[in-house]
Design a protein around this motif. Sequence first.
Motif, PDB file in Angstrom:
ATOM      1  N   LEU A 152     -13.375 -54.846 -13.163  1.00 17.11           N
ATOM      2  CA  LEU A 152     -14.054 -53.788 -12.420  1.00 17.11           C
ATOM      3  C   LEU A 152     -13.022 -52.806 -11.868  1.00 17.11           C
ATOM      4  N   TYR A 153     -13.302 -51.516 -12.008  1.00 16.54           N
ATOM      5  CA  TYR A 153     -12.384 -50.486 -11.525  1.00 16.54           C
ATOM      6  C   TYR A 153     -12.238 -50.549 -10.010  1.00 16.54           C
ATOM      7  N   SER A 154     -13.316 -50.834  -9.308  1.00 12.69           N
ATOM      8  CA  SER A 154     -13.268 -50.871  -7.840  1.00 12.69           C
ATOM      9  C   SER A 154     -12.307 -51.943  -7.343  1.00 12.69           C
ATOM     10  N   HIS A 176     -12.763 -45.286 -16.615  1.00 11.26           N
ATOM     11  CA  HIS A 176     -13.752 -46.317 -16.355  1.00 11.26           C
ATOM     12  C   HIS A 176     -15.154 -45.741 -16.460  1.00 11.26           C
ATOM     13  N   HIS A 187     -18.622 -44.853 -15.095  1.00 14.50           N
ATOM     14  CA  HIS A 187     -19.157 -44.558 -13.762  1.00 14.50           C
ATOM     15  C   HIS A 187     -20.531 -45.187 -13.560  1.00 14.50           C
ATOM     16  N   GLU A 188     -21.196 -45.609 -14.623  1.00 13.84           N
ATOM     17  CA  GLU A 188     -22.516 -46.239 -14.473  1.00 13.84           C
ATOM     18  C   GLU A 188     -22.403 -47.725 -14.185  1.00 13.84           C
ATOM     19  N   HIS A 189     -21.490 -48.404 -14.878  1.00 15.33           N
ATOM     20  CA  HIS A 189     -21.386 -49.851 -14.741  1.00 15.33           C
ATOM     21  C   HIS A 189     -20.165 -50.283 -13.941  1.00 15.33           C
ATOM     22  N   GLY A 190     -19.193 -49.395 -13.794  1.00 14.46           N
ATOM     23  CA  GLY A 190     -18.036 -49.699 -12.965  1.00 14.46           C
ATOM     24  C   GLY A 190     -16.903 -50.422 -13.664  1.00 14.46           C
ATOM     25  N   TYR A 191     -17.018 -50.666 -14.963  1.00 13.88           N
ATOM     26  CA  TYR A 191     -15.982 -51.407 -15.667  1.00 13.88           C
ATOM     27  C   TYR A 191     -14.870 -50.490 -16.159  1.00 13.88           C
ATOM     28  N   CYS A 218     -16.680 -50.654 -22.223  1.00 13.29           N
ATOM     29  CA  CYS A 218     -17.487 -51.035 -21.064  1.00 13.29           C
ATOM     30  C   CYS A 218     -18.529 -52.058 -21.523  1.00 13.29           C
ATOM     31  N   ARG A 253     -22.356 -57.024 -14.187  1.00 14.22           N
ATOM     32  CA  ARG A 253     -23.183 -56.251 -13.258  1.00 14.22           C
ATOM     33  C   ARG A 253     -24.625 -56.751 -13.298  1.00 14.22           C
TER      34      ARG A 253
END
Length: 452
Positions: free
Chosen positions: A237-239, A269, A271-275, A322, A438
Amino acid sequence: MSEDVIPGRAGGLITLGAADALWAGLTAGSAVPTASAAFTCSPADAPADYVLLGGHVVATVQAGGQWSVLEAEVRRAAAELNAVEMDRQDLVRIGPFRGGSKQEHNENTPLRWRRRIARELQEPDEPERAAPCAGGRPDHLAGIDWRRILVENTRDRTARTWWLPRAVVRLLDAAEHAETRWLKAARTCQASAAVTTVTESPSHHRQARAADGRQTTSPDCPTTPLRPYNEELKGHLYSVLSRKPGTSRKVAGWTCALCRTAPAAVLDHCHEHGYVRAPVCHSCNTQERPDHLYSNDIRVANHYTRLFHTHTADWLRHWHRCPGCRTRTTLPLPHLAAWTAHIACRALRPTHRDPRGSRGRTPCGALRVSWTGSHHAPGSCLFTVAVDLCPSGEHRVLAQVPYREAAERFRTWLAETAPAVAAAAGPDRLDGLPARFRPVIADTSGEGLALF
């Protein structure tokens, strides 16, 4: 050039003036315009021990009271630059950006070409400018005459934007990266020499090599070469990664996962799934980014030709790094909207006679797509494809395509266009999903569940 060669030096050292003439002569036919005083005019600085030429570092040495460089290194840098192909229509915006540059580079690097260009263009025009080499103004960047290819767009007579060809942006990014590694290696050598109290001749640290991942510093002071990206961040996950210390330094150690030539600078990354998809260079990251007019409205620009035509398989494979997009066999909403306008509705776009008088026809105006709703509720999401800036004054809606229909069309097109990518996608391909993916969000239309 024989009279400028200093005898007794292996490799044939030539003076900076001779190097300027050699560089200008060898690159006269290059697609990328070069400066005739790459070694003697700003920002070149011989006492700094090196000069940048494209993405290449050429070492400087002082012999007989004058600064010189290896002729072979100048020839190699010129050969690498001559091999670069440049499309003057494939442009990347380099500024100005609100709140400062969005693509700021290493502050420890003297080149910082984006900041140099911004400072040069934002200064008021002077009636009498100083001499090119004495005024302290950047007359070239890494031997490239950027003024000859800079494109400036003005809107409402006040808002100016600056653009450079993508190939040149990559060259300058590579030059900045090469400079960073060179300086880092020099500091390492100095620290090592201080510890061991061994004094060596400066010429021992001068054999520079290319900045494309081979070697940028001397054999005495090696640095770790750039390594190809091999899915090391798959499923992350990018976050989470973006908050880990040292992530930026780790990213800078890879080559771009898309062009595979420039040094990586950012983590692309979804932006919808965060990966995380992969580490990419600034140029590829800019090209991948949708050209938003508003939050739910994008202009379908020329760079989509590369994304969906000339390099389709590479970009589709990149987007499907992703897990969410790969499992659903689709694209993030803005990319799917652009695909719908550019591919699915291509036959609907009107054309006009070529104004240059040829028998061909040109597409009408500028293609734009907007949407209502979001990917969280695909049953109520609708794409509207329209044409703006029509030469005949028309502003017409070409089609309205429901999200589900667009996604189904994309799956069919994907299977025909990139079968290898399609074969690795789908809800039955769960081997690549991380252990904790997710959450599944209920489809509000009542037609089942969808992974988002």
